[in-house]
Design a protein around this motif. Structure first.
Motif, mmCIF file in Angstrom:
data_model
loop_
_atom_site.group_PDB
_atom_site.id
_atom_site.type_symbol
_atom_site.label_atom_id
_atom_site.label_comp_id
_atom_site.label_asym_id
_atom_site.label_seq_id
_atom_site.Cartn_x
_atom_site.Cartn_y
_atom_site.Cartn_z
ATOM 1 N N TYR A 1 11.815 1.289 7.353
ATOM 2 C CA TYR A 1 11.182 2.328 7.466
ATOM 3 C C TYR A 1 10.417 2.606 8.862
ATOM 4 O O TYR A 1 10.686 3.337 9.768
ATOM 5 C CB TYR A 1 9.956 2.635 6.166
ATOM 6 N N ARG A 2 10.021 1.437 9.206
ATOM 7 C CA ARG A 2 9.184 1.084 10.462
ATOM 8 C C ARG A 2 10.219 1.075 11.604
ATOM 9 O O ARG A 2 10.179 1.715 12.615
ATOM 10 C CB ARG A 2 8.371 0.064 10.398
ATOM 11 N N LEU A 3 11.468 0.387 11.414
ATOM 12 C CA LEU A 3 12.450 0.337 12.432
ATOM 13 C C LEU A 3 13.076 2.000 12.659
ATOM 14 O O LEU A 3 13.260 2.175 13.894
ATOM 15 C CB LEU A 3 13.712 -0.516 12.088
ATOM 16 N N GLU A 4 13.183 2.512 11.559
ATOM 17 C CA GLU A 4 13.818 3.887 11.742
ATOM 18 C C GLU A 4 12.969 5.093 12.339
ATOM 19 O O GLU A 4 13.207 5.833 13.207
ATOM 20 C CB GLU A 4 14.273 4.480 10.526
ATOM 21 N N SER B 1 0.738 -1.103 0.063
ATOM 22 C CA SER B 1 -0.049 -0.019 0.157
ATOM 23 C C SER B 1 0.972 1.464 0.163
ATOM 24 O O SER B 1 0.527 2.434 -0.516
ATOM 25 C CB SER B 1 -1.047 0.061 1.416
ATOM 26 N N ALA B 2 2.120 1.157 0.415
ATOM 27 C CA ALA B 2 3.105 2.314 0.381
ATOM 28 C C ALA B 2 3.931 2.369 -0.936
ATOM 29 O O ALA B 2 4.921 3.262 -0.980
ATOM 30 C CB ALA B 2 3.810 2.206 1.847
ATOM 31 N N ARG B 3 3.585 1.252 -1.534
ATOM 32 C CA ARG B 3 4.780 1.024 -2.819
ATOM 33 C C ARG B 3 6.127 1.014 -2.464
ATOM 34 O O ARG B 3 6.762 1.876 -2.993
ATOM 35 C CB ARG B 3 4.411 2.271 -3.738
ATOM 36 N N ARG B 4 6.382 0.194 -1.395
ATOM 37 C CA ARG B 4 7.915 0.046 -1.021
ATOM 38 C C ARG B 4 7.848 -1.692 -0.993
ATOM 39 O O ARG B 4 6.969 -2.249 -0.860
ATOM 40 C CB ARG B 4 7.941 0.496 0.346
ATOM 41 N N SER B 5 9.455 -1.928 -0.985
ATOM 42 C CA SER B 5 9.588 -3.309 -1.102
ATOM 43 C C SER B 5 9.482 -3.788 0.415
ATOM 44 O O SER B 5 9.426 -2.600 1.341
ATOM 45 C CB SER B 5 10.851 -3.534 -1.398
ATOM 46 N N LEU B 6 9.416 -5.189 0.845
ATOM 47 C CA LEU B 6 9.226 -5.680 2.075
ATOM 48 C C LEU B 6 10.390 -5.078 2.957
ATOM 49 O O LEU B 6 10.111 -4.791 3.917
ATOM 50 C CB LEU B 6 9.068 -6.992 2.070
ATOM 51 N N ASN B 7 11.751 -5.220 2.415
ATOM 52 C CA ASN B 7 12.904 -4.691 3.061
ATOM 53 C C ASN B 7 12.710 -3.273 3.351
ATOM 54 O O ASN B 7 13.101 -2.879 4.707
ATOM 55 C CB ASN B 7 14.070 -4.741 2.312
ATOM 56 N N SER B 8 12.280 -2.521 2.416
ATOM 57 C CA SER B 8 12.247 -0.843 2.760
ATOM 58 C C SER B 8 10.956 -0.850 4.016
ATOM 59 O O SER B 8 11.262 0.180 4.491
ATOM 60 C CB SER B 8 11.868 -0.108 1.380
ATOM 61 N N GLU B 9 10.152 -1.445 3.716
ATOM 62 C CA GLU B 9 9.060 -1.101 4.837
ATOM 63 C C GLU B 9 9.524 -1.507 6.379
ATOM 64 O O GLU B 9 9.240 -0.988 7.236
ATOM 65 C CB GLU B 9 7.693 -2.326 4.334
#
Length: 52
Positions: free
Chosen positions: A36-39, A25-33
């Protein structure tokens, strides 16, 4: 990121599915998601520490 480290991560299937849906839904890869959430959480935790 100056340096990247590769890890193997085991997730419960339902958490994995939730992260995949959020990434899509955010148009990100799983890794990027995950990054993003950890940061975001790290930044929020640091801000909490500064406000105390």
């Amino acid at each position: 990121m100056d340096h990247e480290v590769r890890i193997t991560l085991r997730l419960p299937a339902d958490l994995h599915a939730w992260l995949v849906a959020k990434a899509k839904s955010a148009r990100r890869s799983l890794n990027s998601e995950i990054v993003y959430r950890l940061e975001s959480d790290r930044a929020a935790t640091a801000a909490d520490g500064e406000s105390r």
